[in-house]
Enzyme design. Sequence first.
Site, PDB file in Angstrom:
ATOM      1  N   ASP A 194       2.255  67.343  87.948  1.00 39.63           N
ATOM      2  CA  ASP A 194       0.910  67.263  88.542  1.00 39.63           C
ATOM      3  C   ASP A 194       0.467  65.860  88.948  1.00 39.63           C
ATOM      4  O   ASP A 194      -0.735  65.616  89.059  1.00 39.63           O
ATOM      5  CB  ASP A 194      -0.139  67.846  87.594  1.00 39.63           C
ATOM      6  CG  ASP A 194       0.058  69.327  87.337  1.00 39.63           C
ATOM      7  OD1 ASP A 194       0.837  69.955  88.083  1.00 39.63           O
ATOM      8  OD2 ASP A 194      -0.545  69.858  86.388  1.00 39.63           O
ATOM      9  N   GLN A 221      21.867  65.764  90.311  1.00 39.13           N
ATOM     10  CA  GLN A 221      21.551  66.673  89.212  1.00 39.13           C
ATOM     11  C   GLN A 221      22.460  67.887  89.281  1.00 39.13           C
ATOM     12  O   GLN A 221      22.690  68.437  90.363  1.00 39.13           O
ATOM     13  CB  GLN A 221      20.089  67.131  89.265  1.00 39.13           C
ATOM     14  CG  GLN A 221      19.680  67.949  88.042  1.00 39.13           C
ATOM     15  CD  GLN A 221      18.266  68.480  88.131  1.00 39.13           C
ATOM     16  OE1 GLN A 221      17.977  69.371  88.921  1.00 39.13           O
ATOM     17  NE2 GLN A 221      17.370  67.941  87.314  1.00 39.13           N
ATOM     18  N   CYS A 239      15.359  74.226  84.552  1.00 37.35           N
ATOM     19  CA  CYS A 239      15.213  75.150  85.679  1.00 37.35           C
ATOM     20  C   CYS A 239      14.744  76.517  85.190  1.00 37.35           C
ATOM     21  O   CYS A 239      15.389  77.133  84.337  1.00 37.35           O
ATOM     22  CB  CYS A 239      16.534  75.288  86.425  1.00 37.35           C
ATOM     23  SG  CYS A 239      16.453  76.430  87.821  1.00 37.35           S
TER      24      CYS A 239
END
Length: 750
Positions: A593, A419, A451
């Site tokens: 999550d 990345q 980001c």
Amino acid sequence: MTDEIPNPVQPEKSLKRPLDGEQLEEAHPPQPILPEDSAVTKAEKVERNGANGNSVSNEEPVAKRIKTEEQNHNSTATDSRDRVRGIAPIKAEYLLHPAGSRSATDGRNPAANDDAAEEKPRGDNRDNGGKKKKKEKGQNKDRQFGSWGDKIKLCNSTSNSPEFSPKECSFGESCKCEHDLRKYLAEGKRGDLTTFNSKCPVWEDNGTCLAGWKCRFVGSHSKEVKREDGRMELVLIEDLERMRTTVAGDEEALGGVVNVVSTKDKLDLARRRTKMEKSDLYTNWLDKNSEEVNRQSNLRKDQKNDQTQEEKEENRARYVEPPFLPSEKRRIYFGPETPVLAPLTTQGNLPFRRLCVELGAQLTYSEMAMSIPLFQGQKSEWALMKAHESEITPPRINPDRSSIVQNYNNSKDLKFGTQISANKPFQAIKAAEILSRFVPHLRVIDLNCGCPIELVYRQGAGSALLDAPSKLEKMIRGMNAVSGEVPITAKIRMGTMTGKPTALKTIERLAFGGVESRERLGAPGCAAITLHGRSRQQRYTKNADWSYIAECAALVKSYNQKKDDLTDTIMEPDARTLPNAPDGKLHFIGNGDCYSHVDYLDHIQNASVDSVMVARGALIKPWLFEEIEKGQTLDKSASERLQYIEKFARYGLEAWGSDEMGVGQTRRFLLEWLSFAHRYVPAGILEHLPPSLQDRPPAYRGRNDLETLLASDNYMDWMKICEMFLGPAHEGFKFQPKHKSNSYEIEAEG
């Protein structure tokens, strides 16, 4: 020292440290600036810390926001069994305080502040009352952090040679390092470690140890031999049968490490001797094409309507085709059987990825690398491209799945991708070209568009690209043109502002291109999109919005149909402009999550994503990938978890070396991992399953002393765990947890 650290996003702009202001409670204490840190990590540390090591922020502390949200969350129950939201439902016999008592509430472990792991916004002149900051002088003005190394530095000409026949020292008599081997062993280095049965893990794996005499286990692979003249000579032992062949003669390739870029290539990049013809051609065309597009877009509507047919034809003639089309890409596949380990800053290092692959991760990513340091040949940034040989094996797939990509060849696929981050198209394009040229084992090149770090966002990279869709499209299109057979992907967030999601429009643009370029240039060629179900503003607070991810997944599923509708019925689209040609399938991955196999399956089935990317869940329990594969919750014992820690320590020594520096580096990253791993609550002591990533436990004891130790949030206990495998820390070693305002500084020995 800070003046020497360049800005990795915009080199022409110098980094500025915040001014000294009011003393605030530290949400993210100072972190040591180390030579091996990546460019973005170094820059973050410079901007985050004040002159006295104090963070200054002009925003409300994240910890305060989290506390307020938790109070709201805890006021309601989630089911009829009184399971309180935000509180881990631990069985009563393991609680240190009776349920319902005030002590039970007060004894809860403090919320893990994942936002504190990101950069706090920097202050400005107003934070210092408008007073001029006094500039500190001296080259050691930032020497406030710990360091570790040998007391006496042994010359490299001696470090891997027999005592009586060292190599010639290139510095001659001016060399400041020690050449007396026996003096170095007696006075210059600490004694050998007794962990791992007193045997060097690097030597055991390779039959040789690159650290040589500097190794903290040197006694296990050295001996003293008697020569013909009666003298006793110290020599290193090598096992020729176990020695591996290095790649391109580079010693860094030992230990199963691949993607090692030679020193010559990095030096050529640093001295601008590396030609990037494709990038130069494409960026020149891009600049000219952008000027013409801007000229046309600036025309008033009435001017466009008044144009004659001849003028319209003349305008069309001004558009110049790209200098070349992309190469056809290697087919890639994402599916329910390929859970993805996210790119993790600091934590996503090679030893941790290796452990996750061993436990079932099918796809991995490097830590985020900055584009400019890459094509400038910076060693720390190219080190992020290294991977373990287990990461270049094909991912596990189900060949019977109907959605599998046409002509996909699993034997040519691999797990490891990288990345990058950039704020200008030319940066991303150049980085893509050199990565595809110098890194032989690369599944994809992923552009980071999510980001939230302030330094990255403020200068137009990361999640700032979500507010610049035209620039983002140019980046993806350009990267796709120069990356050879390596596919290009993107990782995005819902948007930059909470309550104002923009991901649907971003996905449509990445899939089809903008209206102004769709007809002439076709699709940008993005092979896969990963969506994190939070905005930049949310960072890691609040739950990920999987309903919005599902909405975006529905759009992606309509991609093929819409692609056909937009295609000229006379001309078929060029396969080279499509991802995963000939069918042009765009993969879609959800992120946020995921902490159990139940979460994973729910997202696959109900959100209709191709796969799920796992981040914090894997840091807390890396065997999450094993749970996903087996479809059940695994109650790992404390001894099993300790074995994983031992493996990380072993893998760290193999990756970073077994000398004092390598041991310290391994200790540092092991502590970083333990700052997440201690949050794990064993499944066997929970009243309700599956566990939730957002739950934090009340004060509890484990089923044995080791389990209690592993659950401790005291960094001193983390140090004890490290010492089980790495021995006592160096006297200069310091550790400052990202999530707490505390630090560790070992007392001097003796």
